[in-house]
Design a protein around this motif. Structure first.
Motif, PDB file in Angstrom:
ATOM      1  N   UNK B 173       0.940  -1.179   0.088  1.00 52.96           N
ATOM      2  CA  UNK B 173      -0.142  -0.039  -0.007  1.00 52.96           C
ATOM      3  C   UNK B 173       1.071   1.130   0.073  1.00 52.96           C
ATOM      4  N   UNK B 174       0.150   2.490  -0.634  1.00 54.80           N
ATOM      5  CA  UNK B 174       1.016   3.580  -0.621  1.00 54.80           C
ATOM      6  C   UNK B 174       1.046   4.298   0.755  1.00 54.80           C
ATOM      7  N   UNK B 175       0.000   3.719   1.410  1.00 53.99           N
ATOM      8  CA  UNK B 175      -0.091   4.376   2.748  1.00 53.99           C
ATOM      9  C   UNK B 175      -0.385   3.194   3.802  1.00 53.99           C
ATOM     10  N   UNK B 176       0.558   3.148   4.744  1.00 57.42           N
ATOM     11  CA  UNK B 176       0.638   2.060   5.670  1.00 57.42           C
ATOM     12  C   UNK B 176      -0.038   2.454   6.961  1.00 57.42           C
ATOM     13  N   UNK B 177      -0.943   1.622   7.490  1.00 57.54           N
ATOM     14  CA  UNK B 177      -1.709   2.014   8.671  1.00 57.54           C
ATOM     15  C   UNK B 177      -0.819   1.208   9.811  1.00 57.54           C
ATOM     16  N   UNK B 178      -0.637   2.438  10.824  1.00 62.97           N
ATOM     17  CA  UNK B 178       0.039   2.166  12.143  1.00 62.97           C
ATOM     18  C   UNK B 178      -0.506   2.237  13.207  1.00 62.97           C
ATOM     19  N   UNK B 179      -0.755   0.893  14.127  1.00 63.90           N
ATOM     20  CA  UNK B 179      -1.536   0.894  15.063  1.00 63.90           C
ATOM     21  C   UNK B 179      -0.622   0.722  16.425  1.00 63.90           C
ATOM     22  N   UNK B 180      -0.828   1.730  17.579  1.00 62.10           N
ATOM     23  CA  UNK B 180      -0.106   1.562  18.673  1.00 62.10           C
ATOM     24  C   UNK B 180      -1.286   1.180  19.729  1.00 62.10           C
ATOM     25  N   UNK B 181      -0.999   0.290  20.507  1.00 59.88           N
ATOM     26  CA  UNK B 181      -1.820  -0.316  21.840  1.00 59.88           C
ATOM     27  C   UNK B 181      -0.958  -0.660  23.067  1.00 59.88           C
ATOM     28  N   UNK B 182      -0.839   0.088  24.035  1.00 64.48           N
ATOM     29  CA  UNK B 182       0.079  -0.087  25.000  1.00 64.48           C
ATOM     30  C   UNK B 182      -0.528   0.031  26.245  1.00 64.48           C
ATOM     31  N   UNK B 183      -0.155  -0.544  27.439  1.00 63.28           N
ATOM     32  CA  UNK B 183      -0.401  -0.343  28.706  1.00 63.28           C
ATOM     33  C   UNK B 183       0.690   0.140  29.664  1.00 63.28           C
ATOM     34  N   UNK B 184       0.341   1.458  30.067  1.00 65.80           N
ATOM     35  CA  UNK B 184       1.641   1.922  30.790  1.00 65.80           C
ATOM     36  C   UNK B 184       1.449   1.774  32.391  1.00 65.80           C
ATOM     37  N   UNK B 185       2.639   1.543  32.807  1.00 65.78           N
ATOM     38  CA  UNK B 185       2.157   1.434  34.512  1.00 65.78           C
ATOM     39  C   UNK B 185       3.343   2.784  35.210  1.00 65.78           C
TER      40      UNK B 185
END
Lengths: 138, 187
Positions: B173-185
């Motif tokens: 794809x010309x545009x790549x979808x980046x997904x961030x999912x994190x649990x911070x302590x």
């Protein structure tokens, strides 16, 4: 004679095609494969990165490393397990990531245990990171 | 050398912020989840990384993310190999970093559990190129003593000098979808 030659060529083409398909459908390993390249303590591994990150990467990036160290934290969910090993440096240790397929093998690991881990070195952030890890018989 | 020093400086500034900030303001994780997704008519490609380092200061809204390119896990070995060797040149550029600030910090009530919309802007550095990035579809969930951060944004490989060979250009794809999912302590 000619028929035989044709047959051989056809078989070779078929084999090449088969090998091509094999290569292009080969799954990426989720647990590090192959022989261990470096065996060291968590202190040695962290020290190499603390001294010079670039030269440590030249030596260790994508290499299979075996470390032994004390567990500081364990986190497990359906996507896999993360185990943090301590080093003498209070700010950084070795962060080991295991695929979910070996979650069961790691169920009994707890803080304070000393374990041996084999994994692929992917570099340095807060810690030296190993991915595709496996636990070795303790 | 310069590159290594700079990425180190980003992480170091995060660590220093962690060391000197008032107790209770700093949240972090070493196991953040970042995935990317490339969708075309010919092929869907997905890869996951579960070792993102994220340091967040809830008093200033500053967020530091570090990620190692070699730790992205693909389904197929060939894809992973091409990604590292051909596109990202991950031996030369082993890290990607994001350094930014939450732009709607005042709207997030860290003392009240709940899910809040979050927006961030900052600089994404990968493959040796730094570009401004804005995340508009993010959320922060205040849950117990943890913060759950989620965000989605798109990245164009061409902007980061990532050359896609003609033979596979229709598969990526010309545009790549980046997904961030994190649990911070809390620190």
């Amino acid at each position: 004679m000619k028929k035989r030659l044709l047959l051989i060529v056809a078989l070779l083409l078929l084999a090449a095609l088969g090998y091509g398909i094999y290569l292009f459908t080969l799954k990426a390993p989720v647990v590090a494969q192959g022989e261990t390249d470096f065996r060291m303590s968590t202190d040695q591994l962290v020290a190499l990165y603390e001294q010079n990150e670039d030269s440590a990467n030249r030596k260790l990036l994508n290499q299979i490393i075996e470390v032994r160290g004390a567990v500081t934290t364990v986190g497990q969910d359906s996507t896999g397990t993360s185990i943090q090993l301590s080093s003498s440096n209070p700010m950084s240790g070795v962060n080991c990531r295991f695929d979910a397929s070996i979650n069961e093998k790691l169920r009994r690991i707890k803080t304070g245990d000393t374990i041996s881990v084999k994994g692929k070195c992917t570099g340095f952030l807060i810690d030296v990171n190993l991915s595709n890890c496996d636990i070795l018989g303790n | 050398m310069k590159r290594g020093t700079r990425t180190f400086a980003v992480i170091l500034s995060g660590l220093l912020a962690m060391a000197f900030a008032p107790q209770g303001d700093i949240y972090f994780t070493r196991d953040g989840h970042v995935s990317f997704y490339s969708k075309t008519d010919l092929e869907d490609i997905k890869a996951d990384n579960n070792q993102a380092a994220v340091i967040f200061n809830k008093a200033t809204g500053v967020v530091d993310v570090g990620i190692l390119i070699n730790a992205f896990q693909f389904k197929l070995a060939k894809m992973q190999e091409h990604f590292n060797e051909t596109y990202m040149e991950s031996t030369k550029y082993p890290k990607a970093t994001f350094k930014g600030t939450l732009s709607n910090l005042a709207e997030i009530k860290f003392a009240t559990p709940g899910v809040y919309p979050a927006k961030a802007s900052g600089t994404l550095t990968m493959h040796g190129v730094s570009k401004p990035v804005t995340i508009t579809e993010g959320t922060i969930e205040v849950k117990g003593n943890q913060l759950l951060m989620k965000g989605v944004f798109n990245v164009n490989p061409a902007d980061y000098n990532i050359a896609i060979p003609a033979a596979v250009k229709d598969k990526i794809a010309k545009s790549i979808r980046i997904q961030v999912d994190c649990t911070l302590n809390p620190k």
